[in-house]
Design an enzyme around this catalytic site. Structure first.
Site, PDB file in Angstrom:
ATOM      1  N   GLU A 231       0.845  -1.204   0.000  1.00  0.00           N
ATOM      2  CA  GLU A 231       0.000   0.000   0.000  1.00  0.00           C
ATOM      3  C   GLU A 231       0.878   1.252   0.000  1.00  0.00           C
ATOM      4  O   GLU A 231       2.087   1.204   0.239  1.00  0.00           O
ATOM      5  CB  GLU A 231      -0.893   0.042   1.244  1.00  0.00           C
ATOM      6  CG  GLU A 231      -2.206  -0.711   1.115  1.00  0.00           C
ATOM      7  CD  GLU A 231      -3.231   0.032   0.269  1.00  0.00           C
ATOM      8  OE1 GLU A 231      -2.897   1.117  -0.276  1.00  0.00           O
ATOM      9  OE2 GLU A 231      -4.350  -0.475   0.123  1.00  0.00           O
TER      10      GLU A 231
ATOM     11  N   ARG B 185      -9.173  -0.547  12.488  1.00  0.00           N
ATOM     12  CA  ARG B 185      -7.787  -0.087  12.402  1.00  0.00           C
ATOM     13  C   ARG B 185      -7.738   1.159  11.536  1.00  0.00           C
ATOM     14  O   ARG B 185      -8.596   1.361  10.675  1.00  0.00           O
ATOM     15  CB  ARG B 185      -6.863  -1.164  11.847  1.00  0.00           C
ATOM     16  CG  ARG B 185      -7.070  -1.554  10.393  1.00  0.00           C
ATOM     17  CD  ARG B 185      -6.021  -2.581   9.975  1.00  0.00           C
ATOM     18  NE  ARG B 185      -6.171  -3.047   8.601  1.00  0.00           N
ATOM     19  CZ  ARG B 185      -5.604  -2.486   7.536  1.00  0.00           C
ATOM     20  NH1 ARG B 185      -4.864  -1.397   7.705  1.00  0.00           N
ATOM     21  NH2 ARG B 185      -5.764  -2.983   6.330  1.00  0.00           N
TER      22      ARG B 185
ATOM     23  N   ASN C 292      -6.494   3.325   8.525  1.00  0.00           N
ATOM     24  CA  ASN C 292      -6.093   2.881   7.195  1.00  0.00           C
ATOM     25  C   ASN C 292      -5.429   4.003   6.409  1.00  0.00           C
ATOM     26  O   ASN C 292      -4.493   4.627   6.859  1.00  0.00           O
ATOM     27  CB  ASN C 292      -7.316   2.306   6.454  1.00  0.00           C
ATOM     28  CG  ASN C 292      -6.937   1.407   5.301  1.00  0.00           C
ATOM     29  OD1 ASN C 292      -6.012   0.594   5.427  1.00  0.00           O
ATOM     30  ND2 ASN C 292      -7.616   1.517   4.183  1.00  0.00           N
TER      31      ASN C 292
ATOM     32  N   ASN D 185     -10.436   4.905   2.230  1.00  0.00           N
ATOM     33  CA  ASN D 185      -9.402   4.778   1.205  1.00  0.00           C
ATOM     34  C   ASN D 185      -9.323   6.024   0.320  1.00  0.00           C
ATOM     35  O   ASN D 185     -10.278   6.796   0.228  1.00  0.00           O
ATOM     36  CB  ASN D 185      -9.669   3.562   0.305  1.00  0.00           C
ATOM     37  CG  ASN D 185      -8.867   2.349   0.731  1.00  0.00           C
ATOM     38  OD1 ASN D 185      -7.671   2.442   0.994  1.00  0.00           O
ATOM     39  ND2 ASN D 185      -9.529   1.205   0.828  1.00  0.00           N
TER      40      ASN D 185
ATOM     41  N   ASP E 216      -9.686   1.942  -4.274  1.00  0.00           N
ATOM     42  CA  ASP E 216      -8.630   1.862  -3.263  1.00  0.00           C
ATOM     43  C   ASP E 216      -7.850   3.173  -3.290  1.00  0.00           C
ATOM     44  O   ASP E 216      -8.440   4.237  -3.353  1.00  0.00           O
ATOM     45  CB  ASP E 216      -7.751   0.633  -3.525  1.00  0.00           C
ATOM     46  CG  ASP E 216      -7.128   0.072  -2.239  1.00  0.00           C
ATOM     47  OD1 ASP E 216      -6.801   0.872  -1.339  1.00  0.00           O
ATOM     48  OD2 ASP E 216      -6.957  -1.151  -2.138  1.00  0.00           O
TER      49      ASP E 216
END
Length: 292
Positions: free
Chosen positions: A15, A99, A101, A147, A198
């Site tokens: 990522e 969590r 991101n 995202n 994403d």
């Protein structure tokens, strides 16, 4: 246009490609394995730092000594020299299934990152802004999987996606205060083949590039939200993108080697690679650093 594998490190969940114009180095992360990577533009001199939890994103600090991280357990600082990782603040204490991101830095040095439900099922996440004084502010709520945060070149429009909404959103962004307002749909994705929005980046022409994970596509959207081009990648699980290189004209693409949940597709031998796309004839914009 040509697509090449730059570094083959088989990231479980690669990522956040991040090009630093000061060091002329590329950073990226492995979200699941908890590592930060760095290399040259040619993919050489690869260095890695371990972090103590799953990592969603990172930003370099203005002091040049390290990075701010969004970990599963909150916002942290990473010291590149010692490798030490220290907690700044956990904006979601008690939310064990969440969590932090994806995140990026605005033109005033603030780190904006959102949280996600690790099972990607319920709207349990939120969008946060970490200011240089380490104060945290909630910008939006009821998000399943945060995202693609990024800004228009002048910083006045903020782009963001809840991956499973099937949309990329835009907000008005107040650079003076870091506040968002007027959320609206920027683009709708074709989700018929299982893809989702994403990571994103914006180029110097104001167009947004989005990695459409599980569909193997990089899509360039014009500022009005219409599709300008689609690039088919050699793997399905592409995760994020950013321009870099000495002229900011190479598009770096991360991917994942293993899907986080069993319902998602697998890939071939190139899974988890870091890719570079050359000869696009388009330049990106420098990524800001965190800090006042």
């Amino acid at each position: 246009m040509r697509i090449e594998v730059l570094v083959d490190v088989k990231t479980t969940l690669g990522e956040g490609p991040l090009w630093d114009v000061e060091q002329q180095r590329l950073y990226w992360i492995d979200s699941f394995d908890g590592r930060v990577f760095r290399s040259t533009v040619e993919g050489s001199e690869v260095r890695a730092w371990d972090v103590p939890a799953k990592i969603g994103s990172m930003a370099l600090r203005k002091d040049g000594q390290g990075a701010v991280l969004s970990l599963a357990t909150g916002f942290h600082l990473l010291d590149f020299r010692s490798g030490d990782v220290d907690l700044i603040v956990d904006p979601e204490p008690g939310k064990e299934k969440n969590r932090i991101n994806d995140g990026k830095v605005d033109k005033r040095g603030r780190f904006v990152a959102g949280s996600m439900d690790t099972m990607e099922e319920g709207p349990n996440g939120a969008l946060y802004r970490l200011d240089p004084d380490f104060s945290v502010h909630t910008l939006d709520t009821d998000i399943i999987c945060s995202n693609g945060p990024c800004w228009s070149p002048d910083g006045s429009i903020f782009y963001f996606a809840d991956s499973w909404s099937g949309e990329i959103w835009s907000y008005d962004y107040d650079l003076a205060t870091g506040a968002v307002s007027n959320r609206r749909t920027f683009a709708k994705l074709d989700t018929s083949t299982g893809g989702a929005a994403d990571g994103s980046t914006v180029d110097a022409e104001g167009c947004l590039w989005n990695a459409q994970v599980y569909d193997g596509k990089i899509v360039r959207y014009r500022p009005d939200g219409t599709v300008e081009r689609i690039i088919e990648m050699p793997v399905k699980k592409v995760t994020s993108c950013m321009f870099g290189g000495p002229n900011l004209d190479i598009l770096f693409i991360t991917s994942m080697a293993k899907p986080p949940l069993p319902r998602f597709p697998g890939d071939g031998v190139l899974r988890g690679s870091l890719f570079a796309i050359y000869d696009l004839g388009i330049k990106g914009v420098p990524e800001p650093r965190f800090g006042a």
